[in-house]
Design an enzyme around this catalytic site. Structure first.
Site, mmCIF file in Angstrom:
data_model
loop_
_atom_site.group_PDB
_atom_site.id
_atom_site.type_symbol
_atom_site.label_atom_id
_atom_site.label_comp_id
_atom_site.label_asym_id
_atom_site.label_seq_id
_atom_site.Cartn_x
_atom_site.Cartn_y
_atom_site.Cartn_z
ATOM 1 N N GLN A 168 0.879 -1.173 0.000
ATOM 2 C CA GLN A 168 0.000 0.000 0.000
ATOM 3 C C GLN A 168 0.917 1.223 0.000
ATOM 4 O OE1 GLN A 168 -2.812 -0.024 3.224
ATOM 5 N NE2 GLN A 168 -3.866 1.776 2.508
ATOM 6 N N VAL A 202 0.512 4.372 -0.442
ATOM 7 C CA VAL A 202 0.016 5.515 0.333
ATOM 8 C C VAL A 202 -0.876 4.942 1.433
ATOM 9 C CG1 VAL A 202 -1.392 7.619 0.276
ATOM 10 C CG2 VAL A 202 0.107 7.058 -1.659
ATOM 11 N N HIS A 207 -7.332 2.823 -0.616
ATOM 12 C CA HIS A 207 -7.705 3.164 -1.980
ATOM 13 C C HIS A 207 -7.904 1.891 -2.802
ATOM 14 C CE1 HIS A 207 -3.288 3.066 -1.825
ATOM 15 N NE2 HIS A 207 -3.277 2.745 -3.109
ATOM 16 N N HIS A 221 -7.926 0.426 -6.709
ATOM 17 C CA HIS A 221 -7.485 0.637 -8.089
ATOM 18 C C HIS A 221 -8.566 0.107 -9.026
ATOM 19 C CE1 HIS A 221 -3.164 1.335 -7.082
ATOM 20 N NE2 HIS A 221 -3.514 0.650 -5.997
#
Length: 139
Positions: A90, A92, A96, A98
């Site tokens: 991960q 960041v 999130h 994709h």
């Protein structure tokens, strides 16, 4: 250190945005697997899927589903690859998902994929605009 995704959500860092509402913010990945690779994030800082409150999971993933449909429709993709790293890989530490456009025989194999670049800022903006139109036209 400021979270780069929080900076995008707050409008402090530029991004090619394709969707924004109370449940999710979606924007083009700056190092896409293919043009149209979108990242979908919760609008407030959530580090992992485990940290996403149960009452936010449905609304968030409804928007992920909406973006995946838009990527297929807006970019004439044969399908999509939808994935999230959770802690490991991960890049960041803000949860999130994709959403990557896929085409038959596009060469995407395994989990070691080369990243590409948009040819110019205008290229990225034109892809983002196509996705916004596809999202806006969704039922």
């Amino acid at each position: 250190m400021t979270c780069p995704f929080c900076a995008i959500v707050a409008g402090e860092h530029p991004a090619n945005s394709v969707l924004r509402d109370h449940a999710a913010v979606a924007f083009l990945d700056t190092r896409p697997l293919f043009p149209g690779h979108v990242l979908v994030v919760p609008p407030r800082h959530i580090e992992t899927l485990d940290d996403l409150p149960p009452d936010e999971v449905g609304p968030f993933f409804t928007q992920v589903q909406r973006v995946a449909r838009a990527v297929e429709r807006g970019l004439d993709a044969d399908g999509t690859f939808v994935a999230a790293n959770n802690r490991i890989s991960q890049s960041v530490p803000h949860f999130h998902v994709h959403v990557v456009p896929r085409h038959r025989k596009d060469g995407l194999r395994g989990f070691f994929w080369p990243r590409t670049h948009y040819t110019a800022p205008e290229h990225a903006e034109s892809v983002a605009a196509r996705l916004r139109r596809a999202i806006d036209s969704a039922v």
